[in-house]
Scaffold this motif. Sequence first.
Motif, PDB file in Angstrom:
ATOM      1  N   VAL A   5     -68.578  38.906  72.030  1.00  0.00           N
ATOM      2  CA  VAL A   5     -67.160  38.701  71.750  1.00  0.00           C
ATOM      3  C   VAL A   5     -67.005  38.342  70.282  1.00  0.00           C
ATOM      4  CG1 VAL A   5     -65.123  37.304  72.278  1.00  0.00           C
ATOM      5  CG2 VAL A   5     -66.697  37.962  74.120  1.00  0.00           C
ATOM      6  N   HIS A   6     -66.053  38.976  69.635  1.00  0.00           N
ATOM      7  CA  HIS A   6     -65.789  38.705  68.221  1.00  0.00           C
ATOM      8  C   HIS A   6     -64.304  38.908  67.939  1.00  0.00           C
ATOM      9  CE1 HIS A   6     -65.413  43.021  67.325  1.00  0.00           C
ATOM     10  NE2 HIS A   6     -66.358  43.151  68.233  1.00  0.00           N
ATOM     11  N   THR A  27     -73.802  37.420  75.293  1.00  0.00           N
ATOM     12  CA  THR A  27     -73.493  36.067  74.859  1.00  0.00           C
ATOM     13  C   THR A  27     -72.194  36.067  74.087  1.00  0.00           C
ATOM     14  OG1 THR A  27     -74.578  36.235  72.720  1.00  0.00           O
ATOM     15  CG2 THR A  27     -75.959  35.584  74.592  1.00  0.00           C
ATOM     16  N   THR A  28     -71.667  34.890  73.875  1.00  0.00           N
ATOM     17  CA  THR A  28     -70.483  34.750  73.044  1.00  0.00           C
ATOM     18  C   THR A  28     -70.810  33.901  71.833  1.00  0.00           C
ATOM     19  OG1 THR A  28     -69.763  32.871  74.365  1.00  0.00           O
ATOM     20  CG2 THR A  28     -68.870  35.030  74.952  1.00  0.00           C
ATOM     21  N   ALA A  29     -72.069  33.913  71.441  1.00  0.00           N
ATOM     22  CA  ALA A  29     -72.491  33.098  70.300  1.00  0.00           C
ATOM     23  C   ALA A  29     -71.744  33.507  69.049  1.00  0.00           C
ATOM     24  CB  ALA A  29     -73.992  33.259  70.079  1.00  0.00           C
ATOM     25  N   GLY A  30     -71.288  32.529  68.321  1.00  0.00           N
ATOM     26  CA  GLY A  30     -70.645  32.787  67.050  1.00  0.00           C
ATOM     27  C   GLY A  30     -69.219  33.259  67.138  1.00  0.00           C
ATOM     28  N   CYS A  31     -68.613  33.241  68.319  1.00  0.00           N
ATOM     29  CA  CYS A  31     -67.273  33.789  68.420  1.00  0.00           C
ATOM     30  C   CYS A  31     -66.226  32.725  68.673  1.00  0.00           C
ATOM     31  CB  CYS A  31     -67.205  34.850  69.514  1.00  0.00           C
ATOM     32  SG  CYS A  31     -67.403  34.153  71.151  1.00  0.00           S
ATOM     33  N   ALA A  69     -64.873  42.845  72.825  1.00  0.00           N
ATOM     34  CA  ALA A  69     -66.313  43.014  73.001  1.00  0.00           C
ATOM     35  C   ALA A  69     -66.550  44.411  73.551  1.00  0.00           C
ATOM     36  CB  ALA A  69     -66.868  41.968  73.962  1.00  0.00           C
ATOM     37  N   GLY A  70     -67.589  45.060  73.055  1.00  0.00           N
ATOM     38  CA  GLY A  70     -67.906  46.412  73.487  1.00  0.00           C
ATOM     39  C   GLY A  70     -69.214  46.489  74.238  1.00  0.00           C
ATOM     40  N   SER A  71     -69.351  47.558  75.010  1.00  0.00           N
ATOM     41  CA  SER A  71     -70.593  47.840  75.715  1.00  0.00           C
ATOM     42  C   SER A  71     -70.742  49.358  75.828  1.00  0.00           C
ATOM     43  CB  SER A  71     -70.612  47.165  77.084  1.00  0.00           C
ATOM     44  OG  SER A  71     -69.481  47.529  77.842  1.00  0.00           O
TER      45      SER A  71
END
Length: 161
Positions: free
Chosen positions: A37-38, A6-10, A51-53
């Motif tokens: 994502v941040h 998700t991209t919540a909060g970014c 963003a990392g994975s």
Amino acid sequence: MAVAVTTAGCGSQAATNGLAAARFPARPGWNVGAGHVHACPGMAVDRCAQAGSWATTGDWRDCTECLPQRTVATLPGDGIAMTLVVGRGPHAPKRTLRWPPRLRPGDARNLEGLPARIGVIQGAGLVHGFTTYLFVFFGRRTPTAAQLARAQAELAAVELP
């Protein structure tokens, strides 16, 4: 284990410009995960975002974008752990990183801060217009042909933004 990205909060989608964490496939024998994502440290998300994975044949024991010291400390000789960070920002590399990158045993090096027995293959460059950093850690200094093939197959199936 399936992981939702998700991209919540970014910030808004416009601020992230289509950026999302890459997704490693959840296949038998692999544990995978992804962050969100941040903003890059000390910057606004509309100026720099990432963003990392990760994927590992063992247990992931570190934060998403950390040097995985605890994870690789427990890797058996035949183990593999990978981290992949994608982003965009003011200091994008000029070089393109061919995806998936070709992993070669002679490219494995030791990385400061990790046990000497751990081999690491690194890659960096632009992939689909995003800055991309890849680290592939092996439970031995020089990976076997089987380890390279296994890691290569996992990388070939990664979903990139």
